[in-house]
Design an enzyme around this catalytic site. Structure first.
Site, PDB file in Angstrom:
ATOM      1  N   LEU A  84       0.831  -1.205   0.000  1.00 40.24           N
ATOM      2  CA  LEU A  84       0.000   0.000   0.000  1.00 40.24           C
ATOM      3  C   LEU A  84       0.862   1.250   0.000  1.00 40.24           C
ATOM      4  O   LEU A  84       1.952   1.264   0.576  1.00 40.24           O
ATOM      5  CB  LEU A  84      -0.892   0.031   1.253  1.00 40.24           C
ATOM      6  CG  LEU A  84      -1.898  -1.109   1.406  1.00 40.24           C
ATOM      7  CD1 LEU A  84      -2.590  -1.023   2.757  1.00 40.24           C
ATOM      8  CD2 LEU A  84      -2.932  -1.065   0.295  1.00 40.24           C
ATOM      9  N   LYS A 114      -4.625  -1.109  10.723  1.00 39.57           N
ATOM     10  CA  LYS A 114      -3.487  -1.745  10.057  1.00 39.57           C
ATOM     11  C   LYS A 114      -2.676  -2.511  11.094  1.00 39.57           C
ATOM     12  O   LYS A 114      -2.157  -1.924  12.036  1.00 39.57           O
ATOM     13  CB  LYS A 114      -2.615  -0.686   9.400  1.00 39.57           C
ATOM     14  CG  LYS A 114      -1.521  -1.243   8.533  1.00 39.57           C
ATOM     15  CD  LYS A 114      -0.863  -0.113   7.762  1.00 39.57           C
ATOM     16  CE  LYS A 114       0.142  -0.592   6.753  1.00 39.57           C
ATOM     17  NZ  LYS A 114       1.110  -1.553   7.211  1.00 39.57           N
ATOM     18  N   LYS A 291      -9.829   1.484   2.169  1.00 34.68           N
ATOM     19  CA  LYS A 291     -10.066   0.874   0.858  1.00 34.68           C
ATOM     20  C   LYS A 291     -11.403   1.344   0.303  1.00 34.68           C
ATOM     21  O   LYS A 291     -12.358   1.559   1.057  1.00 34.68           O
ATOM     22  CB  LYS A 291     -10.134  -0.651   0.987  1.00 34.68           C
ATOM     23  CG  LYS A 291      -8.856  -1.285   1.493  1.00 34.68           C
ATOM     24  CD  LYS A 291      -8.933  -2.804   1.415  1.00 34.68           C
ATOM     25  CE  LYS A 291      -9.250  -3.392   2.762  1.00 34.68           C
ATOM     26  NZ  LYS A 291      -8.973  -4.846   2.833  1.00 34.68           N
TER      27      LYS A 291
HETATM   28  S1  IVH Z   1      -5.586  -4.716   3.132  1.00 35.04           S
HETATM   29  C1  IVH Z   1      -3.859  -4.570  -1.518  1.00 35.04           C
HETATM   30  N1  IVH Z   1      -5.859  -4.531   5.698  1.00 35.04           N
HETATM   31  O1  IVH Z   1      -0.232  -3.920   5.425  1.00 35.04           O
HETATM   32  C2  IVH Z   1      -3.420  -4.796  -0.124  1.00 35.04           C
HETATM   33  N2  IVH Z   1      -3.676  -4.855   4.855  1.00 35.04           N
HETATM   34  O2  IVH Z   1       1.391  -1.971   3.983  1.00 35.04           O
HETATM   35  C3  IVH Z   1      -4.635  -4.864   0.739  1.00 35.04           C
HETATM   36  N3  IVH Z   1      -1.961  -5.014   6.615  1.00 35.04           N
HETATM   37  O3  IVH Z   1       0.158  -5.774   2.486  1.00 35.04           O
HETATM   38  C4  IVH Z   1      -4.211  -4.986   2.126  1.00 35.04           C
HETATM   39  N4  IVH Z   1      -3.319  -4.778   8.317  1.00 35.04           N
HETATM   40  O4  IVH Z   1       0.189  -7.030   4.844  1.00 35.04           O
HETATM   41  C5  IVH Z   1      -4.992  -4.703   4.701  1.00 35.04           C
HETATM   42  N5  IVH Z   1      -6.280  -4.373   7.960  1.00 35.04           N
HETATM   43  C6  IVH Z   1      -5.427  -4.551   6.959  1.00 35.04           C
HETATM   44  C7  IVH Z   1      -4.058  -4.717   7.195  1.00 35.04           C
HETATM   45  C8  IVH Z   1      -3.208  -4.868   6.105  1.00 35.04           C
HETATM   46  C9  IVH Z   1      -2.075  -4.968   7.929  1.00 35.04           C
HETATM   47  C10 IVH Z   1      -0.690  -5.165   5.898  1.00 35.04           C
HETATM   48  C11 IVH Z   1      -0.769  -6.049   4.692  1.00 35.04           C
HETATM   49  C12 IVH Z   1      -0.454  -5.145   3.541  1.00 35.04           C
HETATM   50  C13 IVH Z   1       0.416  -4.138   4.204  1.00 35.04           C
HETATM   51  C14 IVH Z   1       0.511  -2.873   3.399  1.00 35.04           C
END
Ligand code: IVH
Length: 668
Positions: A84, A114, A291
């Site tokens: 991201l 996150k 998102k």
């Molecule tokens: S959604 C397209 N939701 O943060 C990627 N990611 O810095 C959609 N992560 O690759 C990811 N908590 O490993 C999503 N609640 C969350 C998250 C999360 C941690 C991590 C994940 C991602 C990274 C990006």
């Protein structure tokens, strides 16, 4: 900086950053925080911008890291695992949303916490777990199935019977270690003499890369889902649907996600809420994931570089940064403690500019070997005083100067002493030292003591500097006409200050006692002592033995109180307070509905802060304890409490109640 100096600094920065990245990505060890490394990278980027001909292909600014480890089989991801892009504040959120809206109509956002762990993809075939795969480089990851199977929160078979238990379903999420389990693990390692782990994230990542699943099974790890993939994307119409479905299929997901309108203000509300509450979560988090909720819009918005356009990571202000030490000076506190303080080149940490950071004491400066001219890592979290974590020794150029502790007080030149030979702290023993005097007055007026509005550090210094007051008791004689004459005050502010002071002539005894600034008497001790003796005179007359009867008051505290009241200077001060009309309120026999009941709280509360709960419990006669002990009678269990804490309380036989029960008790 000339070219030669720049090249030298650039080389050193590159070496240090590369070293950090190697430890972090390949060895799962942390040589400094991510924020500190980012800060160094930022300096490097700026230097390279200034001297573009010094950019080289192997500079850390020019590469994307993450080499797979030997020992695991490589597996191709069905769909690329993206990362991201970061946004840091409201304007960046707004700019990101504007860019999206130019391409597609967007009206609803899905916002989640996150998690700070290790990304993992779980592949299910007809409902049975087939594979666990690390992110790797996003295209190809490592097969960690054997390890993943040992994590209890990973379903080996999906629950229920739906289209998702037919065919191929992929759940992506984060493997995390809870803070509490991490601390327990490190305690065990300390006892066993093993090296300690740096943080929960690295421990989780390091554990998952163990080739022996037995070892993984011994560590407590959790999997929490954030994405659901199907061959036919239409199966998952929205991110909200994905979370509900993952939950139904048996996965832990954060069901406190929020759906908000697609504007920056709405996102910031969620960000502010979680920035404050994040410490109550069981795992570490450094921001939010935002998102576009509708998944067909999400897909149409596409990918730029390594990240989807339709998602962003909102990052809370970094709690660490790097900067240079300009000087080290000595600050004399109200108890005389001589604290070395680093003067820094101003740097923004956790959202505010930091120019000074405590170095604690001479021993700490020596242990950390912090020198004037050093590049250092500065840490600041929430309201705590900024602190120098370490000096980056490899960035030294030889011009740095070692710190020498002075032998006399920089303010009144009295020889510094140690109370006990083994103490780390040097003190100015002169009770009338100007620094000590104004700090005592400032402490008396501070929020946790008398809470006198308008009497902060600068005004106290101005009042003392002009000779209008000599100590805290003098403030009650201040007249509006004389205050107005000082530069810092106008008509209204002078009147307000005098009124604010006069309004505090009958302070609660505990606040007054705390305000006296007696060594070792913090807010809680002041409350306990005030409740026990109920009047200032009784406290002043109390012997060591009598004081030691108060719960939580040990020999050191009792001795400090007795000594304070015996000191002629302090007796004069109390006499002056009396003459100026200050009478602390005596504590009435409370006998409230919670009289004698001992409370402790574990986990976070929703409706009030821990301090507010403590104050309300005390107001009804109850006792608040900062941790669960043998004599705790009632344990209030808040959100996200680890099993081990509850088991400990149950073992002690402590009665456990919920936040709702507590509110009922407080409102009776
Ligand atoms: S959604 C397209 N939701 O943060 C990627 N990611 O810095 C959609 N992560 O690759 C990811 N908590 O490993 C999503 N609640 C969350 C998250 C999360 C941690 C991590 C994940 C991602 C990274 C990006």
């Amino acid at each position: 900086m000339n070219k030669v100096q720049a090249q030298e600094r650039i080389n050193k920065l590159r070496e240090l950053i590369n070293d950090y990245r190697y430890h972090y990505h390949v060895l799962d060890e942390s040589t400094m925080s991510e924020a500190a490394a980012d800060s160094l990278k930022h300096e490097l980027e700026q230097l390279e911008q200034q001297f573009p001909d010094m950019i080289s292909a192997d500079s850390p600014t020019q590469r994307v890291a993450g080499a797979p480890l030997p020992g695991f089989t490589s597996v191709k991801h069905s769909q690329r695992m993206l990362s991201l892009n970061d946004v840091f504040d409201e304007s960046e959120v707004a700019a990101w949303l504007d860019r999206l809206k130019k391409l597609e109509p967007v009206n609803e956002l899905f916002v989640d916490i996150k998690m700070d762990g290790l990304a993992c993809a779980l592949v299910y075939d007809d409902g049975m777990l087939q594979r666990g795969i690390t992110r790797g480089d996003g295209f190809v990851g490592e097969d960690i199935t054997a390890n993943v199977r040992t994590i209890e929160s990973v379903p080996l078979r999906l629950r229920g019977n739906s289209e998702f238990t037919q065919g191929r379903t992929e759940v992506r999420g984060e493997i995390v270690m809870y803070k509490e389990d991490f601390e327990a693990l490190n305690k065990e390692r300390e006892a066993a003499g093993s090296p300690l782990f740096a943080n929960p994230r690295n421990t989780a990542a390091g554990t998952m890369r163990q080739l022996d699943p037995q070892l993984v099974a011994q560590r407590k790890l959790y999997f929490r889902g954030y994405d659901l993939l199907r061959a036919n994307p239409k199966d998952v119409p929205s991110n909200e649907f994905a979370y509900r479905t993952m939950n139904d299929l048996g996965f832990g997901v954060n069901m406190k996600y929020e759906l908000v309108p697609a504007d920056a203000t709405s996102v910031m509300k969620v960000a502010e809420h979680w920035e404050e509450k994040r410490h109550t979560l069981p795992f570490n988090t450094d921001g939010l994931v935002i998102k576009v909720n509708d998944r067909s819009t999400f897909a149409r918005l596409g990918v730029v570089g390594k990240a989807p356009r339709a998602a962003a990571a909102f990052k809370y202000p970094a709690e660490q940064s790097t900067t240079k030490v300009k000087d080290i000076f000595i600050s004399i506190g109200r108890t005389g403690a001589a604290t070395p303080v680093a003067m820094l080149e101003p740097v923004v940490v956790a959202g505010s500019t930091v120019q000074m950071a405590t170095l604690h004491n001479e021993t700490e400066v020596k242990r950390k070997d912090i020198r004037v001219g050093d590049t250092v890592i500065v840490h600041k979290a929430g309201d705590i005083i900024p602190e120098v974590v370490e000096a980056l020794v490899s960035l030294r150029d030889g011009s740095e100067k070692q710190f020498v502790m002075p032998t006399s007080c920089p303010d009144c030149q009295t020889k510094l002493v140690k109370l006990k030979a083994e103490d780390a702290v040097w003190r100015c023993p002169n009770e009338e030292c100007p620094s000590r005097t104004w700090k005592r007055a400032q402490h008396y007026a501070s929020k946790a003591a008398l809470d006198i509005e308008g009497l902060g550090e600068k005004n106290v210094i101005a009042l003392i500097g002009s000779g209008l007051i000599k100590d805290a008791a003098d403030i009650y004689t201040l007249q509006r006409e004389e205050v107005i004459k000082l530069d810092r005050f106008a008509d209204i502010s002078a009147s307000k200050l005098v009124e604010a002071i006069q309004a505090k002539k009958n302070p609660p005894l505990s606040r007054f006692l705390y305000g006296l600034g007696i060594r070792h008497v913090g807010t809680q001790t002041a409350i306990d002592v005030a409740n026990h003796f109920r009047s200032l005179d009784s406290i002043g007359r109390a012997t060591m033995d009598e004081l030691s009867e108060v719960e939580g008051v040990g020999g050191v505290v009792a001795e400090s109180i007795v000594e304070w009241f015996a000191e002629p200077v302090n007796q004069k001060l109390l006499e002056k307070f009396k003459q100026n009309g200050v009478t602390p309120q005596e504590v009435q026999q409370v006998g409230g509905p919670l009289q004698g009941k001992k409370f402790a709280i574990t986990g976070g509360l929703e409706s009030m802060s821990r301090d507010q709960a403590a104050e309300r419990i005390r107001a009804l006669g109850g006792t608040f304890q900062s941790s669960v002990g043998k004599d705790t009678e009632i344990l209030v269990v808040g959100a996200n409490v680890g099993a081990s804490k509850l088991a400990k309380a149950a073992k002690l036989g402590t009665n456990q109640i919920t936040e709702t029960d507590l509110i009922k008790l407080l409102e009776q």
